[in-house]
Design an enzyme around this catalytic site. Structure first.
Site, PDB file in Angstrom:
ATOM      1  N   ASN A 130       0.801  -1.233   0.000  1.00  0.00           N
ATOM      2  CA  ASN A 130       0.000   0.000   0.000  1.00  0.00           C
ATOM      3  C   ASN A 130       0.830   1.278   0.000  1.00  0.00           C
ATOM      4  OD1 ASN A 130      -2.410  -1.366   0.063  1.00  0.00           O
ATOM      5  ND2 ASN A 130      -2.639  -1.240   2.289  1.00  0.00           N
ATOM      6  N   LYS A 131       2.121   1.165   0.241  1.00  0.00           N
ATOM      7  CA  LYS A 131       2.925   2.369   0.421  1.00  0.00           C
ATOM      8  C   LYS A 131       3.134   3.115  -0.907  1.00  0.00           C
ATOM      9  CE  LYS A 131       3.399   1.655   4.878  1.00  0.00           C
ATOM     10  NZ  LYS A 131       3.127   0.349   5.354  1.00  0.00           N
ATOM     11  N   ASN A 132       3.558   4.390  -0.839  1.00  0.00           N
ATOM     12  CA  ASN A 132       3.702   5.209  -2.053  1.00  0.00           C
ATOM     13  C   ASN A 132       4.676   4.572  -3.045  1.00  0.00           C
ATOM     14  OD1 ASN A 132       2.238   6.880  -0.361  1.00  0.00           O
ATOM     15  ND2 ASN A 132       3.233   8.757  -1.083  1.00  0.00           N
TER      16      ASN A 132
END
Ligand SMILES: *Cc1c(COP(=O)(O)O)cnc(C)c1O
Length: 379
Positions: A187-189
């Site tokens: 889910n991280k950038n």
């Protein structure tokens, strides 16, 4: 409602891997070298470049990255480590994992990060380190946090899991400070599917990081290898590193796009929204945050589960980040209970994460805002 006319499901998060990166992953799969190799080295060099030349080592999760950071800092039994009760539970679990004692300080209701007055009040003679979290990618007053650390001679392990691409005083998070940990979870950038990296201060710390990530192995001794500390199996694969290499050149553009989308959210909610709904919008940051998450705090009259179900019925995914850590059973068993951190408890139960991802579009934002208003504002 006629399902055919329902707009497509909009998740709260969606990874965005471009075709060039997918092709490059295919090349790695065909190369015959799948584990840590040239791609991991190249990714570490690229991260170091992005972070102002500091030393960087990669791992297979953000969680083990922080655990190794605590080990590098020499934190263990008898030591207290202060952190926030509003984070992914990993932030506190790693403190227990190394045998130290987690201590929580309540959060600031506006930034939703550690309240630095409460942090300072929680320091005891046994405190050895602090783990600040930059929730949703928004930094706290990092200068003040480091002044407190210096005054009490504490190590800092920045849990910057959500903050790659965030800035403080114009500098990228991770380009300064003590030990800084990032996560590349899906889910991280920036994602490597799973993974993380640690920014360290010295060659000795980098060597220790390498040992802890691979069974404590060091190059010396009779057979050319020796083991002198207890390490684990925490190395990143070349497959994962290739995903990271594909996205890292775009990390500032990703943060810029998310800032634009966050502004569109705030613009669409408008100045009346908080008074009309009783909900609280996030800090309107334009400088520092990479807007990893866009979160609103629901008014107490609204039950989060019901709100999330209403949004799901409109085909919009939402999440909650996070439940108060100190109220999980494992932590209650260690003596924590309701009422200890009232701000964290309110926010932990009422926070909702709205869709925010690298490819989010203005039309998506408009759809989400209309849906939130329909759920919260009764005419
Ligand atoms: C994602 C995250 C972690 C853990 O990272 P993993 O890569 O999932 O192990 C820790 N802290 C925070 C604040 C996170 O968002």
């Amino acid at each position: 409602m006629n399902t055919a006319s329902k707009p497509a499901f909009l998740p709260f998060s969606r990874p965005g891997i471009d075709e060039a990166t997918i092709t490059e992953v295919g090349n790695v799969l065909r190369s015959g070298w799948l584990t840590s190799g040239p791609k991991v080295q190249a990714f570490e060099a690229a991260l170091s470049d992005y972070l102002g030349g500091r030393l960087v080592r990669t791992f297979n999760s953000g969680t083990c990255t922080m655990e190794i950071a605590l080990r590098i800092a020499g934190i263990g039994p008898g030591d207290e480590v202060i952190t926030t009760p509003i984070s992914w539970v990993a932030t506190a679990n790693v403190i227990i994992e190394v045998g130290a004692t987690p201590v929580f300080a309540d959060i600031d209701p506006i930034t939703r990060n550690l309240d630095l007055d409460k942090l300072e009040a929680a320091i005891t003679p046994r405190t050895r380190a602090i783990i600040p979290v930059y929730l949703s990618g928004l930094p706290m007053d990092i200068d003040r946090m480091y002044r407190i650390a210096k005054k009490y001679n504490l190590r800092v392990i920045e849990d910057a899991a959500q903050a790659l691409g965030s800035r403080w005083q114009g500098k990228p998070i991770g380009s300064f400070g003590d030990l800084v940990s990032f996560s590349f979870q899906a889910n991280k950038n920036l994602t490597t599917s799973e993974g993380g990296c640690l920014v360290v201060n010295t060659q000795e710390e980098a060597k220790l990081a390498e040992k802890y990530r691979l069974q404590g192995v060091t190059r010396s001794g009779v057979d050319g290898i020796d083991v002198d500390v207890l390490g684990g199996k925490y190395n990143m694969t070349d497959i994962a590193a290739t995903l990271g290499l594909g996205q890292l050149p775009h990390i500032d553009a990703i943060a810029a796009h998310r800032r634009n989308m966050a502004h569109h959210y705030l613009h669409c909610f408008g100045p009346e929204f908080e008074a009309q709904s009783g909900a609280q919008l996030p800090v309107a940051d334009t400088e520092n945050s990479n807007w990893h998450l866009f979160q609103i705090i629901l008014p107490v009259r609204v039950k989060r589960a019901g709100f999330m179900a209403q949004m799901a019925a409109l085909n919009i995914g939402t999440g909650f980040h996070y439940s108060p850590i100190h109220l999980f059973t494992l932590y209650r068993e260690r003596g924590f209970k309701e009422g200890m951190f009232p701000v964290a408890e309110h926010i932990g139960y009422q926070t909702v994460t709205l869709p925010m991802f690298n490819a989010l579009q203005k039309e998506d934002v408009e759809r989400v805002v209309a849906a939130v208003k329909s759920c919260l504002i009764t005419a």
